[in-house]
Motif scaffolding. Structure first.
Motif, PDB file in Angstrom:
ATOM      1  N   GLY A  80      12.582  -4.597 -64.707  1.00 54.02           N
ATOM      2  CA  GLY A  80      11.791  -5.418 -63.808  1.00 54.02           C
ATOM      3  C   GLY A  80      12.110  -5.169 -62.342  1.00 54.02           C
ATOM      4  O   GLY A  80      12.350  -4.042 -61.915  1.00 54.02           O
ATOM      5  N   PHE A  81      12.122  -6.244 -61.593  1.00 55.39           N
ATOM      6  CA  PHE A  81      12.269  -6.185 -60.148  1.00 55.39           C
ATOM      7  C   PHE A  81      13.455  -5.334 -59.700  1.00 55.39           C
ATOM      8  O   PHE A  81      13.372  -4.564 -58.739  1.00 55.39           O
ATOM      9  N   TYR A  82      14.585  -5.488 -60.405  1.00 53.00           N
ATOM     10  CA  TYR A  82      15.811  -4.826 -59.939  1.00 53.00           C
ATOM     11  C   TYR A  82      15.705  -3.300 -59.889  1.00 53.00           C
ATOM     12  O   TYR A  82      16.502  -2.638 -59.245  1.00 53.00           O
ATOM     13  N   SER A  83      14.698  -2.740 -60.592  1.00 53.78           N
ATOM     14  CA  SER A  83      14.553  -1.285 -60.584  1.00 53.78           C
ATOM     15  C   SER A  83      14.289  -0.766 -59.169  1.00 53.78           C
ATOM     16  O   SER A  83      14.471   0.414 -58.889  1.00 53.78           O
ATOM     17  N   VAL A  84      13.865  -1.651 -58.276  1.00 57.30           N
ATOM     18  CA  VAL A  84      13.569  -1.207 -56.912  1.00 57.30           C
ATOM     19  C   VAL A  84      14.822  -0.634 -56.231  1.00 57.30           C
ATOM     20  O   VAL A  84      14.733   0.209 -55.331  1.00 57.30           O
ATOM     21  N   PHE A  85      15.992  -1.061 -56.694  1.00 59.07           N
ATOM     22  CA  PHE A  85      17.211  -0.560 -56.051  1.00 59.07           C
ATOM     23  C   PHE A  85      17.575   0.865 -56.444  1.00 59.07           C
ATOM     24  O   PHE A  85      18.532   1.422 -55.938  1.00 59.07           O
ATOM     25  N   MET A  86      16.785   1.469 -57.340  1.00 63.33           N
ATOM     26  CA  MET A  86      16.933   2.905 -57.568  1.00 63.33           C
ATOM     27  C   MET A  86      16.477   3.676 -56.340  1.00 63.33           C
ATOM     28  O   MET A  86      16.918   4.783 -56.089  1.00 63.33           O
ATOM     29  N   VAL A  87      15.510   3.108 -55.618  1.00 67.22           N
ATOM     30  CA  VAL A  87      14.885   3.868 -54.540  1.00 67.22           C
ATOM     31  C   VAL A  87      15.103   3.236 -53.165  1.00 67.22           C
ATOM     32  O   VAL A  87      14.636   3.757 -52.168  1.00 67.22           O
ATOM     33  N   ALA A  88      15.773   2.085 -53.131  1.00 62.24           N
ATOM     34  CA  ALA A  88      15.886   1.382 -51.850  1.00 62.24           C
ATOM     35  C   ALA A  88      17.334   1.113 -51.497  1.00 62.24           C
ATOM     36  O   ALA A  88      18.162   0.868 -52.373  1.00 62.24           O
ATOM     37  N   ASP A  89      17.657   1.153 -50.193  1.00 63.30           N
ATOM     38  CA  ASP A  89      18.975   0.661 -49.825  1.00 63.30           C
ATOM     39  C   ASP A  89      18.887  -0.737 -49.221  1.00 63.30           C
ATOM     40  O   ASP A  89      19.895  -1.382 -48.968  1.00 63.30           O
ATOM     41  N   LYS A  90      17.641  -1.189 -49.011  1.00 66.03           N
ATOM     42  CA  LYS A  90      17.464  -2.568 -48.558  1.00 66.03           C
ATOM     43  C   LYS A  90      16.070  -3.042 -48.980  1.00 66.03           C
ATOM     44  O   LYS A  90      15.102  -2.279 -48.881  1.00 66.03           O
ATOM     45  N   VAL A  91      15.993  -4.259 -49.452  1.00 71.04           N
ATOM     46  CA  VAL A  91      14.704  -4.811 -49.859  1.00 71.04           C
ATOM     47  C   VAL A  91      14.553  -6.200 -49.258  1.00 71.04           C
ATOM     48  O   VAL A  91      15.484  -7.004 -49.298  1.00 71.04           O
ATOM     49  N   GLU A  92      13.371  -6.450 -48.668  1.00 69.60           N
ATOM     50  CA  GLU A  92      13.091  -7.788 -48.143  1.00 69.60           C
ATOM     51  C   GLU A  92      11.880  -8.350 -48.883  1.00 69.60           C
ATOM     52  O   GLU A  92      10.873  -7.661 -49.032  1.00 69.60           O
ATOM     53  N   VAL A  93      12.010  -9.563 -49.368  1.00 72.51           N
ATOM     54  CA  VAL A  93      10.893 -10.207 -50.066  1.00 72.51           C
ATOM     55  C   VAL A  93      10.463 -11.418 -49.253  1.00 72.51           C
ATOM     56  O   VAL A  93      11.263 -12.316 -49.003  1.00 72.51           O
ATOM     57  N   LYS A 121      12.309 -15.742 -46.835  1.00 72.39           N
ATOM     58  CA  LYS A 121      12.629 -14.313 -46.889  1.00 72.39           C
ATOM     59  C   LYS A 121      13.923 -14.129 -47.666  1.00 72.39           C
ATOM     60  O   LYS A 121      14.933 -14.779 -47.381  1.00 72.39           O
ATOM     61  N   TRP A 122      13.857 -13.241 -48.615  1.00 76.54           N
ATOM     62  CA  TRP A 122      15.012 -12.887 -49.462  1.00 76.54           C
ATOM     63  C   TRP A 122      15.387 -11.466 -49.086  1.00 76.54           C
ATOM     64  O   TRP A 122      14.521 -10.589 -49.047  1.00 76.54           O
ATOM     65  N   THR A 123      16.638 -11.208 -48.777  1.00 77.29           N
ATOM     66  CA  THR A 123      17.046  -9.854 -48.375  1.00 77.29           C
ATOM     67  C   THR A 123      18.260  -9.423 -49.172  1.00 77.29           C
ATOM     68  O   THR A 123      19.188 -10.225 -49.362  1.00 77.29           O
ATOM     69  N   SER A 124      18.267  -8.175 -49.618  1.00 78.63           N
ATOM     70  CA  SER A 124      19.450  -7.698 -50.343  1.00 78.63           C
ATOM     71  C   SER A 124      19.571  -6.183 -50.255  1.00 78.63           C
ATOM     72  O   SER A 124      18.571  -5.472 -50.128  1.00 78.63           O
TER      73      SER A 124
END
Ligand code: ADP
Length: 629
Positions: free
Chosen positions: A127-140, A152-155
């Motif tokens: 699911g959502f967490y797969s985005v961290f394969m391609v990102a070093d930062k994600v803002e929702v 805003k959620w940032t990680s």
């Protein structure tokens, strides 16, 4: 701004994702689009059924769409939807913990071997967490429908995340969610419009909402004789409910992609059944069988896999009413033309339309499976390797489909390698064979070595080996396959069929010995009698027709059943065995007593039941051994 840590499982999963999933990073986009699509489904349902949300349409709720915006230079991508959105609490619980069952179990199955693990993760769905394969930062950025604040959620996907309320430019104008991805080195390849279009078409073509891509399009300017870039927005996907398209237009690839887009599975499904019903009831069903059984198949809180739609509008995807529990591995869609849009969970339970659809769907799935069993043995073997056991649960619960299910389940056998069916065993029956025989109550090797099989071997009669732990419960309720009786060889009467004619004479001769054996064993056994089912062994334990086997009792006790009535097995002895013959010839006192217990204990051991008093057994064995040396 508040800093929070991820739940331990999330951290573990994130670590794995980053270290094992290198082979398929592109699925991040499918996962995010699928989340957006779910969010749009949920909101559309609310706006159609609840006045509060109806009133917000055009004023806080925008028409449903998904937007991808690419900034090639900054290497960022946003995925926005006009869906249900999340408030602060939702962000914390949805994007910081894992609610799914089976997570711990899943994590414990990982081997550390990246290739194997990446397959497992594929089945689990990240699911959502797969985005961290391609990102070093994600803002929702998200605003929940019916609420005014944007959070805003940032990680960085490492230890935790920050949450804060935002205002001004950063705040959303209407309900929905925007995920802003800052690509890392691995992800940089996706900061490319052509690549993004390709991935959306591949995985998300049949998402029911339009997906737009905004990017800098290079176009040749004939006047200036140079290529210039214009900011362009284009729809990328077909945006049709794929299950509504005629089968003739759909290719295998379409089904496979759709399956992957709704399940998150990486593997192709084993097969699918697409049905459109017209007549008194109108509905479409599209069911898939996953190649690998879902991780949570044997967990009480398993996740259901069938989504209910009413006239293309998503209603719910977590109803256990849509298919019977034994078909919980089936994935797919039911789309009804006849149900009301505001159908609630409670109504669903006794809704006639849904009951009819459910009944017809089960029949359809089972008959298609039967078809495959008959026409594509290899495919069916793959299916059975994963789903034999749930089908057996069906035999126990689904009386209406018992006949078909009896043809679908498979067993080990004393006559053939691999697995076989009742139909095949029936075709192999010996001319004088009166019933189909099976043995339950132990592991395969215990069953194969059971003395109960001896007489069948001798007479060349097949016995099916039912070594699954639910087999005994299931098959004790089933008396016939078609017009042929099914009999358990460890139960009282199965051996009557095989009795030889000389038995009555022997019985007279044996009587005194049987009585003495019974007197010795006392209340431990119900009866001691002569057996007609043994060839090489001197003794065996049998149970009455309506009693659980010794092994079964053990299982029931292990599962916490107390107050089981004391088991009194029947001991059968083999009148043709050397030991029994010798006892008959010289019934001097001490020997019969020792023999009684040794015959009883060895029969228990062969059934896989531990002895109550092993010390006495050993003492007795040594005494007898001592005499014989
Ligand atoms: P799954 O989709 O399998 O539940 P995810 O990790 O992808 O797991 O998402 C977790 C939860 O976060 C979702 O169930 C949903 O409640 C919420 N969520 C994720 N993306 C969105 C979105 N775009 N809009 C609203 N809620 C979302």
């Amino acid at each position: 701004m508040s800093k929070r840590e991820f739940q331990t499982e999330v951290s573990q999963l994130l670590h794995l994702i980053v270290h094992s999933l290198y082979s398929h990073p592109e699925i991040f986009l499918r996962e995010l689009i699928s989340n957006s699509s779910d969010a749009l489904d949920k909101l559309r349902h609310l706006t159609l059924t609840e006045d509060k949300y109806k009133a917000l349409v055009g004023n806080g709720i925008d028409s449903p769409r998904i937007d991808l915006e690419l900034n090639e230079e900054a290497k960022t991508l946003t995925i926005s939807d006009t869906g249900i959105g999340m408030n602060e609490e939702d962000l914390i619980s949805h994007l910081g913990t894992i609610a799914r069952s089976g997570t711990k179990n899943f994590l414990s199955q990982l081997s550390g071997d990246a290739r194997k693990d990446s397959n497992l993760i594929g089945q689990f769905g990240v699911g959502f967490y797969s985005v961290f394969m391609v990102a070093d930062k994600v803002e929702v950025f998200s605003r929940k429908a019916g609420e005014d604040e944007t959070y805003k959620w940032t990680s960085d996907g490492k230890t935790g995340f920050d949450i804060e309320e935002v205002s001004g430019e950063a705040a959303r104008k209407s309900a929905g969610t925007t995920v802003l991805i800052h690509f890392n080195d691995e992800g940089a390849q996706y900061a490319n419009s052509w690549r993004l279009q390709e991935i959306v078409k591949k995985y998300s073509n049949h998402i029911a909402f339009p997906i737009f891509l905004t990017y800098d399009k290079s176009e040749w300017n004939a006047e200036k004789k140079e290529s210039i870039k214009t900011r362009t927005t284009e729809q990328v996907n077909a945006a049709s409910a794929m299950w509504q398209r005629p089968k003739s237009e759909l290719k295998d690839e379409d089904y496979k992609e759709f399956y992957k887009s709704i399940t998150g599975d990486w593997e192709d499904p084993l097969f699918w059944f697409h049905t459109r019903a017209e007549g008194t009831l109108e509905y479409t069903t599209l069911f898939f069988i996953p190649a690998k059984a879902p991780m949570d198949l044997y967990q009480a809180d398993y996740k259901t896999g069938v989504k209910l739609y009413v006239r293309r509008v998503f209603i719910m995807d977590d109803s256990k009413e849509l298919l019977p529990p034994y078909l919980r591995f089936v994935r797919g869609i039911i789309d009804s033309e006849d149900l009301p849009l505001n159908v609630s969970r409670e109504i669903l339970q006794q809704n006639k339309v849904l009951t009819s659809i459910k009944t017809a769907s089960v029949k359809k799935i089972l008959s298609e499976l039967k078809n495959i069993a008959e026409n594509d043995k290899d495919k069916y073997a793959q299916f059975i390797a994963e789903y034999n056991r749930p089908l057996k649960e069906g035999l126990y619960g689904d009386f209406a489909n018992r006949e078909t299910l009896l043809d679908l389940v498979r067993f080990k056998s004393t006559k053939v390698e691999g697995l076989t069916s009742f139909a095949e065993a029936k075709a192999r029956m010996e001319p004088e064979q009166k019933a189909l025989y099976y043995i339950t109550g132990g592991t395969e090797s215990i069953l194969r070595n059971s003395p109960l099989l001896e007489i069948y071997k001798k007479k060349n009669i097949e016995v099916l080996l039912l070594d699954d732990d639910i087999d005994e419960i299931v098959f004790s309720t089933i008396e016939k396959y078609g017009d042929i009786e099914l009999k358990a060889v460890n139960k009282g009467t199965a051996s009557e069929d095989l009795k030889d004619e000389a038995a009555p004479e022997k019985a007279e001769e044996l009587k005194p010995l049987l009585e003495r054996l019974k007197a010795t064993l006392g209340d431990t056994v119900k009866e001691v009698r002569a057996s007609s089912r043994l060839a090489d062994s001197p003794s065996v334990i049998v149970s009455d027709e309506d009693e659980p086997s010794a092994r079964m009792r053990q299982m029931m006790q292990a599962m916490g059943q107390k107050n089981l009535p004391e088991l009194k097995p029947t001991l059968e002895i083999n009148p043709d065995h050397e030991i029994i013959k010798k006892l008959l010839a010289d019934p001097s006192n001490g020997k019969v007593e020792d023999a009684a217990w040794l015959l009883f204990d060895q029969a228990l051991l062969l059934e896989g039941v531990p002895l109550k008093d092993p010390a006495s057994f050993v003492k007795r064995l040594n005494r007898v051994l001592n005499q014989s040396i």
